[in-house]
Design a protein around this motif. Structure first.
Motif, PDB file in Angstrom:
ATOM      1  N   VAL A 224      -4.710  22.664 107.406  1.00 45.49           N
ATOM      2  CA  VAL A 224      -3.318  23.111 107.333  1.00 45.49           C
ATOM      3  C   VAL A 224      -3.281  24.525 106.745  1.00 45.49           C
ATOM      4  O   VAL A 224      -4.155  24.885 105.950  1.00 45.49           O
TER       5      VAL A 224
ATOM      6  N   TRP B 272       0.375  18.802 108.822  1.00 39.38           N
ATOM      7  CA  TRP B 272       1.203  19.856 108.252  1.00 39.38           C
ATOM      8  C   TRP B 272       2.637  19.375 108.075  1.00 39.38           C
ATOM      9  O   TRP B 272       3.267  19.618 107.031  1.00 39.38           O
TER      10      TRP B 272
ATOM     11  N   HIS C  90      -6.106  20.573  98.270  1.00 40.81           N
ATOM     12  CA  HIS C  90      -6.243  20.942  99.681  1.00 40.81           C
ATOM     13  C   HIS C  90      -7.709  21.226 100.017  1.00 40.81           C
ATOM     14  O   HIS C  90      -8.256  20.726 101.003  1.00 40.81           O
TER      15      HIS C  90
ATOM     16  N   PHE D 186      -6.311  23.198 112.704  1.00 44.47           N
ATOM     17  CA  PHE D 186      -4.894  22.959 112.437  1.00 44.47           C
ATOM     18  C   PHE D 186      -4.485  21.607 112.988  1.00 44.47           C
ATOM     19  O   PHE D 186      -4.702  21.316 114.165  1.00 44.47           O
TER      20      PHE D 186
ATOM     21  N   LEU E 241      -1.944  26.074 104.329  1.00 46.70           N
ATOM     22  CA  LEU E 241      -1.233  25.988 103.051  1.00 46.70           C
ATOM     23  C   LEU E 241      -1.188  27.326 102.315  1.00 46.70           C
ATOM     24  O   LEU E 241      -0.114  27.811 101.958  1.00 46.70           O
TER      25      LEU E 241
END
Length: 346
Positions: free
Chosen positions: A91, A50, A84, A45, A93
């Motif tokens: 992230v 983000w 992505h 992360f 998502l």
């Protein structure tokens, strides 16, 4: 139905969808080089990334306009998820987008939906029903305090005081054990048959968008293998001219084209005719998972000794192809459901 007849046969992208794909593809290429992916390990992360992605509207785009969203379709979201996956961006998502959509459909408090739409409140989804208070592994629960979960009693939003403790995993995802009985706030959303229907639809969306991300992983893995095969030479010729190298890469390209088309088709049916082909989502997930796994190990083999080192970028895709697909649970169960659906329509 008549207006959809052509689209049921042609799942190519229109101009708006191409624009979505290009915009997010450009963002991820610029903002998420492999160095960013590596720096985010092992949790997987990057809060700054983000925040920038939220600035692109990704957290709100899949919500209905009545909930402050942009009304994007599942096809649009699948295109974003593929980009992505193409860079294995660290992230949340998929889980956040799916959970936010579920909250809006389930009539969650407006301030909760608004915070999710703004990306200020990370939300995730428990992919399996809550059974007797038994804990379960939940994607992104190591960074999200909010978990939407379903039990026979109904659909509820569970908010803990802090995210769960990260569980080390091959795909470097923010995976954590989640205990439905732990202290925290619980907001009942909806009960009865509607609750289960909403939950099942959300899990199907999670698998569909994850399938799209796995297609992105496979595409990048193929590109890495092809570029290496074009530049590495043996006996005076590029190794890509050898059948033992070229043919496996060609097999990946074929499987990848099929996986991408299948994801787009599944997304279209899920958006416009969800009752007609419900098995397409699980089929897309299963095929994309196997394609991504094959693509990454073949690319690693093509790159020889280099490909098997953790320093090689193909290792990022190899680990996530396996790790991300494993989050969906036992693939055998999906195949049973696919078979059952096909038998019902036979």
């Amino acid at each position: 139905m008549e207006g959809f007849e052509l689209r049921r046969q042609d799942f190519s992208l229109d101009a708006d969808q191409q624009a979505v794909r290009e915009a997010f593809g450009s963002f991820f290429r610029k903002e998420c080089p492999s160095s960013v992916v590596r720096a985010a390990e092992p949790v997987g992360f990057d809060a700054a990334l983000w925040h920038r992605l939220v600035g692109m509207g990704v957290a709100a785009m899949g919500l209905p306009e009545a909930a402050g969203g942009h009304g994007a379709t599942l096809v649009d979201l699948a295109l974003v998820a593929e980009e992505h996956g193409r860079v294995v961006a660290p992230v949340p998502l998929v889980a956040h987008v799916v959970a936010a959509r579920l909250l809006a459909r389930a009539g969650a408090p407006a301030d909760v939906v608004a915070a999710a739409a703004a990306g200020e409140r990370l939300v995730t989804l428990a992919l399996r029903p809550v059974a007797g208070g038994v804990r379960q592994l939940v994607p992104d629960a190591a960074i999200a305090r909010d978990v939407v979960a379903w039990s026979p009693e109904g659909l509820a939003l569970h908010t803990a005081e802090r995210p769960g403790v990260h569980l080390s995993n091959q795909g470097s995802t923010p995976l954590a054990w989640w205990d439905p009985g732990a202290a925290g706030e619980r907001v009942e959303l909806v009960s009865g048959p509607e609750a289960e229907q909403l939950f099942r639809a959300a899990v199907a969306e999670w698998k569909l968008l994850t399938a799209a991300a796995l297609v992105g992983i496979a595409d990048s893995a193929l590109s890495l293998g092809v570029e290496f095969a074009k530049t590495r030479r043996t006996l005076g010729v590029p190794i890509g001219s050898l059948q033992g190298v070229a043919f496996p890469l060609a097999d990946v390209a074929t499987a990848l084209a099929g996986a991408r088309n299948l994801v787009w088709k599944a997304a279209w049916f899920a958006e416009y005719e969800p009752e007609v082909r419900p098995e397409l989502g699980p089929v897309a997930f299963d095929h994309a998972a196997r394609t991504a796994t094959d693509a990454t190990w073949i690319s690693a083999h093509v790159q020889g000794g280099l490909g098997f080192t953790v320093e090689a970028d193909i290792s990022l895709f190899f680990l996530r192809a396996k790790g991300w697909s494993a989050l969906g649970g036992d693939p055998g169960e999906d195949r049973k459901r696919i078979a059952a659906a096909r038998l019902r329509t036979a």
